[in-house]
Design an enzyme around this catalytic site. Structure first.
Site, PDB file in Angstrom:
ATOM      1  N   LYS A 189     -12.155  -2.180   6.550  1.00 46.10           N
ATOM      2  CA  LYS A 189     -11.308  -3.030   7.379  1.00 46.10           C
ATOM      3  C   LYS A 189     -11.769  -3.036   8.837  1.00 46.10           C
ATOM      4  CE  LYS A 189      -8.720  -3.728   3.781  1.00 46.10           C
ATOM      5  NZ  LYS A 189      -7.731  -2.775   3.328  1.00 46.10           N
ATOM      6  N   TRP A 246       0.829  -1.212   0.000  1.00 46.04           N
ATOM      7  CA  TRP A 246       0.000   0.000   0.000  1.00 46.04           C
ATOM      8  C   TRP A 246       0.856   1.252   0.000  1.00 46.04           C
ATOM      9  CZ3 TRP A 246      -4.299  -1.307  -1.879  1.00 46.04           C
ATOM     10  CH2 TRP A 246      -4.908  -2.515  -1.546  1.00 46.04           C
ATOM     11  N   ASP A 279      -1.883   6.339   6.233  1.00 45.51           N
ATOM     12  CA  ASP A 279      -2.898   5.405   5.761  1.00 45.51           C
ATOM     13  C   ASP A 279      -3.087   4.415   6.909  1.00 45.51           C
ATOM     14  OD1 ASP A 279      -4.410   3.407   4.656  1.00 45.51           O
ATOM     15  OD2 ASP A 279      -2.993   2.921   3.046  1.00 45.51           O
TER      16      ASP A 279
END
Ligand SMILES: *Cc1c(COP(=O)(O)O)cnc(C)c1O
Length: 354
Positions: free
Chosen positions: A191, A100, A167
């Site tokens: 999530k 990511w 993030d």
């Protein structure tokens, strides 16, 4: 039968949230209308959005500290670009801790100069680099607090002089941190907060408005702040469900209480990974994520048998990401301890009958 859902995302949500969300799709609070057919400008929806934002800031301990919570579209992946659009003037600094982060770096490079202050790519991202320095003219440092795929987690926030951007898609609301250290914190809902479709962006308002470039409306955090996340039609179902999850979290003692539960689950899981000679942990011990435990099988020829034992025990979603292989047990907030205990019991039985 409800399965033990170890999926990395979209993932398990609290049962009562599912029920309330499903009910609201039928009819929202006796209004004679469905949640997904009312106007987002109606008083009923504005109240939902306001409550979601308020709960997010309250849980993070950021009320009255100059922050704004936004619920936007486009997933965390859109924020890779949006954060750079809103902050990058001279240079963006990035800590590369996995897939990511790598994607965030790629997007920022579309806009300007990017420096990778450190990377753990040399060891397939199985650890978090800790010694690095940040160029004095960097506009911000971007980190990924939890690396969902590799199962590592930043335990101590870096002490820096520039804006800290994170993030936190896969560990938001899972543990206590000094959230006032962040300039921007963002997380895709799916999530630890709600269904896919919305992204929480928590932004300290004084970090905005400093770049000279023109920012497209949908990527402009200042614009979204001024419109209270209502510049365009918000993803109402995802926002409502997220609000319910945050409310559930607050009623159950907030981040402090859930952190204690998450630690118990993680200790049980890693305890078995370390004890059981048939398994091997992937991430460096000191950087292990409390959300995603990654591990491999010592003898790959036993995979089929372990998989079928898991299936028989109604365990699902533990297949590892292809970049690590093996297994990944994701233990988000809503996953009960009994699910982890079930997996651990299967691992023990697997060893006993090997
Ligand atoms: C899942 C995930 C993403 C991607 O989120 P989308 O909402 O699908 O764009 C980004 N970062 C991290 C850390 C993730 O776990």
């Amino acid at each position: 039968m409800k399965k033990h859902n170890f999926s990395a995302g979209p993932c398990i949500l609290p049962g009562e949230v599912m029920q309330q969300a499903a009910q609201a799709v039928q009819e929202l609070d006796g209004s004679g209308l469905s949640l997904i057919e009312i106007s987002h400008r109606s008083a009923a929806f504005i109240e939902i959005m306001d409550k979601a934002c308020e709960l997010a800031l309250e849980l993070l301990g950021l009320n009255g500290k100059g922050y704004k919570a936004l619920f936007l579209h486009g997933g965390a992946s859109t924020q890779f670009l949006a954060t750079a659009y809103n902050l990058l003037e001279n240079m963006g600094a990035y800590l590369n801790t996995g897939t990511w982060s790598t994607k965030a770096i790629k997007e920022a490079k579309l806009l300007g100069k990017v420096v990778e202050v450190a990377s753990s790519a040399d060891a397939n991202f199985n650890y978090i680099p800790k010694e690095y320095s940040i160029p004095a003219d960097a506009d911000y440092l971007h980190i990924t607090t939890n690396n969902t795929i590799f199962g590592t987690q930043v335990k101590t926030l870096p002490e820096i002089d520039t804006v800290l951007v994170s993030d936190s898609s896969s560990d938001i609301f899972s543990r206590q941190l000094d959230f006032s250290k962040f300039g921007i914190l963002y997380a895709g809902a799916q999530k630890n907060m709600g269904p896919a479709g919305t992204t929480l962006v928590v932004v300290k308002e004084d970090v905005l408005g400093k770049v000279t470039r023109c920012i497209p409306s949908m990527l402009d955090y200042s614009l979204h702040c001024s419109k209270d996340s209502m510049f365009n039609t918000p993803p109402v179902f995802a926002v409502y469900s997220s609000m319910l999850t945050l409310d559930w979290l607050q009623k159950n003692g907030g981040i402090k209480a859930i952190e204690a539960k998450n630690n118990t689950k993680a200790e049980l899981m890693y305890g078995e990974i370390d004890r059981n000679p048939l398994f091997q942990g992937f991430a460096a011990v000191e950087d292990r994520s409390t959300m995603n435990a990654t591990f491999t099988l010592e003898k790959v020829e036993l995979k089929e048998r372990f998989d079928s034992m898991c299936e028989d025990a109604l365990i699902c979603g533990i297949n590892g990401h292809r970049s690590v292989g093996g297994y990944r047990a994701s233990m988000y907030n809503a996953l009960p301890l009994t699910s982890v205990q079930t997996l651990v019991d299967v691992m023990k039985e697997f060893e006993r009958t090997a």
